[in-house]
Scaffold this active site. Structure first.
Site, PDB file in Angstrom:
ATOM      1  N   ARG A   1      11.976  -2.147   3.058  1.00 62.33           N
ATOM      2  CA  ARG A   1      10.910  -1.908   2.081  1.00 62.33           C
ATOM      3  C   ARG A   1      10.588  -0.423   1.943  1.00 62.33           C
ATOM      4  O   ARG A   1      10.059   0.015   0.923  1.00 62.33           O
ATOM      5  CB  ARG A   1       9.653  -2.694   2.453  1.00 62.33           C
ATOM      6  CG  ARG A   1       9.786  -4.192   2.288  1.00 62.33           C
ATOM      7  CD  ARG A   1       8.559  -4.938   2.763  1.00 62.33           C
ATOM      8  NE  ARG A   1       8.322  -4.757   4.188  1.00 62.33           N
ATOM      9  CZ  ARG A   1       7.320  -5.314   4.859  1.00 62.33           C
ATOM     10  NH1 ARG A   1       6.464  -6.098   4.217  1.00 62.33           N
ATOM     11  NH2 ARG A   1       7.170  -5.105   6.152  1.00 62.33           N
TER      12      ARG A   1
ATOM     13  N   ASP B   1      -6.968  -8.805   2.065  1.00 59.03           N
ATOM     14  CA  ASP B   1      -5.573  -9.113   2.389  1.00 59.03           C
ATOM     15  C   ASP B   1      -5.432 -10.559   2.873  1.00 59.03           C
ATOM     16  O   ASP B   1      -6.276 -11.055   3.624  1.00 59.03           O
ATOM     17  CB  ASP B   1      -5.091  -8.146   3.485  1.00 59.03           C
ATOM     18  CG  ASP B   1      -3.643  -8.342   3.848  1.00 59.03           C
ATOM     19  OD1 ASP B   1      -2.775  -8.115   2.981  1.00 59.03           O
ATOM     20  OD2 ASP B   1      -3.371  -8.740   4.994  1.00 59.03           O
TER      21      ASP B   1
ATOM     22  N   HIS C   1       4.006  -1.999  -3.270  1.00 58.75           N
ATOM     23  CA  HIS C   1       4.522  -1.488  -2.002  1.00 58.75           C
ATOM     24  C   HIS C   1       5.454  -2.480  -1.328  1.00 58.75           C
ATOM     25  O   HIS C   1       6.204  -2.115  -0.419  1.00 58.75           O
ATOM     26  CB  HIS C   1       3.351  -1.204  -1.064  1.00 58.75           C
ATOM     27  CG  HIS C   1       2.667  -2.451  -0.576  1.00 58.75           C
ATOM     28  ND1 HIS C   1       1.908  -3.244  -1.410  1.00 58.75           N
ATOM     29  CD2 HIS C   1       2.667  -3.068   0.633  1.00 58.75           C
ATOM     30  CE1 HIS C   1       1.452  -4.274  -0.722  1.00 58.75           C
ATOM     31  NE2 HIS C   1       1.893  -4.201   0.509  1.00 58.75           N
TER      32      HIS C   1
ATOM     33  N   GLU D   1      -5.849 -10.925  -2.556  1.00 58.11           N
ATOM     34  CA  GLU D   1      -4.389 -10.986  -2.470  1.00 58.11           C
ATOM     35  C   GLU D   1      -3.999 -12.446  -2.241  1.00 58.11           C
ATOM     36  O   GLU D   1      -4.046 -12.946  -1.117  1.00 58.11           O
ATOM     37  CB  GLU D   1      -3.849 -10.112  -1.336  1.00 58.11           C
ATOM     38  CG  GLU D   1      -2.341  -9.959  -1.391  1.00 58.11           C
ATOM     39  CD  GLU D   1      -1.647 -10.156  -0.047  1.00 58.11           C
ATOM     40  OE1 GLU D   1      -0.414 -10.013   0.002  1.00 58.11           O
ATOM     41  OE2 GLU D   1      -2.326 -10.453   0.952  1.00 58.11           O
TER      42      GLU D   1
ATOM     43  N   ASP E   1       2.872  -2.981  10.904  1.00 56.74           N
ATOM     44  CA  ASP E   1       3.196  -3.759   9.699  1.00 56.74           C
ATOM     45  C   ASP E   1       2.728  -3.013   8.459  1.00 56.74           C
ATOM     46  O   ASP E   1       2.075  -3.564   7.579  1.00 56.74           O
ATOM     47  CB  ASP E   1       2.554  -5.148   9.766  1.00 56.74           C
ATOM     48  CG  ASP E   1       2.971  -6.046   8.594  1.00 56.74           C
ATOM     49  OD1 ASP E   1       4.080  -5.848   8.062  1.00 56.74           O
ATOM     50  OD2 ASP E   1       2.183  -6.932   8.213  1.00 56.74           O
TER      51      ASP E   1
END
Length: 620
Positions: free
Chosen positions: A499, A265, A374, A307, A122
């Site tokens: 992405r 995260d 990103h 985040e 991921d």
């Protein structure tokens, strides 16, 4: 004897910090876990990690303790990149620090670099070892050498700390899969499907099309395991104090490698409770608050970046309070998405409202601002407000995705969709800033006039970002106008994930053109550099300046004001491809335009298509 004296002095510093936080830390820990022996173990290890911290890092900690606003100054500029895409490996990044300095960047975010399984990572967020660097990127020693070299140049280093889950290849997961109860208790394992089904009734799905559900059935052990994101990412059970302690030891180990900023995260997800959404629960804030205190005791020079992907007014709890702070910084996610909505509609009203909300928050709340990162762009806009303007959610999302693919709204953008849901019509968008501004299209068509407009548009958006309240962050390659990279489709591990279109390798051949004013790269780099120098020179650009928006009389023109210690800056930004006029002042006060040096009054200002101005009051 000198060494003994230094150890005694260091111990005294530690004991003072520890005493300052001990009562609250113990109270929160015992409230959550009611386990005195585990708390004692945590305290013992905190002292160990402090004593292992280098003299240079302790010196930096002490300096930053006396200057709490060190990261809120107007010279702070970030850049984020993948190590392999940017320079191959950590040694390569170290060799490119002179280039980073030329970009005026003093804060680099190294995208995930800890060990992850090939093809099930991921993008690096499925960590199999929190104390090992991916072999192709280097070693922990290389990381220490890089952070040390960065610190000598005044560059701060940020990394991702994935707290919510581990990879299924992590040692804990392997032992849990082997049936060891102690390790199974570090995750959420259920032999009976009834409890997972009960969770599913209230817990939303993160990726309903690519990874539906919140649990994965493991046939080999005849158990379900909670996997909020992807089947190979197993959620950690923070109800187990062993999980919290061990993750804090990983946190401190990494900060001792010289990391200045820890990006936590997926913060809202880290505590799970049956019959809830398993998002933003009170225990999450208890954990983050304890993490903040642990950091302030062991490594107070380290910042926590959360985040949290929600509207600014909803992320505010993650800053904590003045008396009990949590995160030092948070992302301004919604403003980023609203910015691109503004690009597609040429209407600044929603963006103005969004900025007004951010500007009304306490100045101690520091946001990171960016045009691209990103990840994909999800259209999480304020649809209640848009509905009052006659804009419906599904149709508008369709328009935005069509616009940025170049299919609607006389768009010059290029890019691709990600995670398309044919049932709801939802999709996210992928593309570099340059490609979304028209640089890719103009280059392909060899249209010089279109290229000048696209470069001007790109620069205007960066000028606007620099005016926002907080710290600006560039995505690597944006400083030279790097466009979409379609070669990802040739890599079987990346082809299914669009992405990667904006995660292309840094083109160092093009980067050599930054000093050539006749190239796209040279034009962008020089103009952005001029803006960055203005920002560093003018004290009204500090993060905690007063910031507000001003009516312009034209729906395509945004006006932002900044004020600090007598200095006032007014920014005007035209989001339209047509020349516009804005009236923003009723007085005869004279201003100087900081880019051109021209002097004028702001009673009626003509702004060229995709143009901008930085005005400063002349009496200062």
């Amino acid at each position: 004897m000198a060494k003994t004296g230094k150890n005694k002095e260091a111990d005294q510093v530690y004991q003072e910090r520890f005493a300052r936080h001990l009562d609250e830390l113990r109270w929160l820990y015992m409230e959550l876990y009611d386990n005195g022996s585990m708390f004692s173990e945590l305290c013992d290890n905190m002292k160990r990690f402090y004593m292992e911290r280098s003299a240079q890092l302790r010196q930096s900690d002490a300096k930053r303790e006396t200057d709490k606003d060190w990261y809120r100054q107007n010279d702070m500029l970030g850049m984020m990149f993948y190590i392999d895409n940017f320079a191959g490996n950590m040694k390569g990044v170290k060799s490119k620090l002179d280039y980073i300095e030329k970009c005026n960047v003093n804060y680099i975010h190294l995208m995930p670099f800890l060990e992850t399984p090939e093809g099930r990572s991921d993008g690096g967020y499925a960590v199999s070892d929190f104390r090992k660097v991916q072999e192709n990127l280097g070693t922990m020693k290389d990381l220490e050498n890089l952070t040390e070299a960065c610190h000598k140049k005044g560059i701060n280093v940020c990394m991702d700390f994935v707290m919510n889950h581990t990879s299924e290849d992590h040692e804990w997961a392997k032992r849990a899969r082997a049936g060891e109860g102690e390790y199974m208790s570090r995750y959420f394992f259920f032999a009976d499907p009834s409890i997972p089904k009960q969770y599913e009734k209230t817990v939303p799905q993160v990726f309903p099309t690519t990874a539906p559900g919140n649990f994965t059935w493991l046939e080999d052990v005849r158990h379900y395991v909670m996997t909020t994101f992807y089947p190979y990412q197993w959620d950690l059970n923070y109800k187990n104090p062993r999980v919290f302690n061990e993750m804090m030891y990983n946190f401190l180990y990494l900060t001792n490698r010289g990391i200045d900023i820890i990006r936590i995260d997926a913060v809202p997800y880290i505590w799970k409770e049956l019959n809830t959404q398993c998002r933003n629960l009170p225990q999450v804030h208890t954990i983050v608050r304890m993490m903040r205190m642990i950091g302030e005791i062991v490594c107070p020079g380290v910042l926590l970046l959360g985040e949290v992907v929600m509207e600014p007014e909803k992320v505010v709890p993650y800053f904590g309070t003045v008396e009990k702070p949590e995160c030092h910084m948070l992302y301004n996610v919604t403003t980023m998405a609203t910015t691109w909505h503004t690009v597609a509609t040429r209407d600044v009203r929603l963006l103005k409202k969004q900025l007004d909300i951010v500007n009304s928050l306490p100045k101690d709340y520091t946001f990171l601002n960016y045009l691209r990162c990103h990840d994909d762009i999800g259209w999480g806009l304020d649809y209640d407000t848009l509905h009052m303007e006659g804009i419906e959610q599904r149709a508008h999302k369709q328009y935005l995705n069509d616009y940025f693919q170049g299919y609607a709204g006389e768009s010059n953008s290029r890019g691709e969709l990600y995670n398309v849901d044919p049932v709801t019509g939802d999709a996210r968008f992928c593309g570099t800033t340059a490609s979304m501004c028209g640089i890719e299209k103009a280059g392909f068509e060899q249209d010089d006039a279109a290229m000048e407009r696209a470069i001007g548009f790109d620069v205007m958006l960066h000028a606007y970002m620099f005016m926002q309240s907080g710290i600006p962050v560039l995505y690597s390659g944006d400083e030279i106008g790097q466009v979409n990279d379609y070669t990802y489709k040739e890599n079987p591990n990346k082809a299914a994930d669009s992405r990667y279109i904006h995660r292309g390798a840094m083109n160092w051949t093009l980067a050599k053109n930054i000093s050539d004013p006749d190239t796209v790269e040279g034009k962008l780099f020089e103009r952005l550099g001029r803006l960055i120098q203005i920002r560093k020179r003018e004290k009204a650009f500090v993060s905690n300046a007063d910031t507000w928006t001003i009516e312009t009389g034209d729906p395509s023109v945004l006006c932002i004001g900044r004020y600090f210690e007598g200095d006032k800056i007014i920014g005007l930004f035209n989001f339209s491809e047509f020349d516009k006029k804005a009236r923003i002042s009723q007085t005869n006060e004279e201003y100087m335009e900081l880019v051109s040096g021209a002097r004028m009054k702001l009673q009626e200002v003509s702004i060229p298509a995709y143009g901008f101005y930085y005005f400063k009051n002349c009496d200062k």
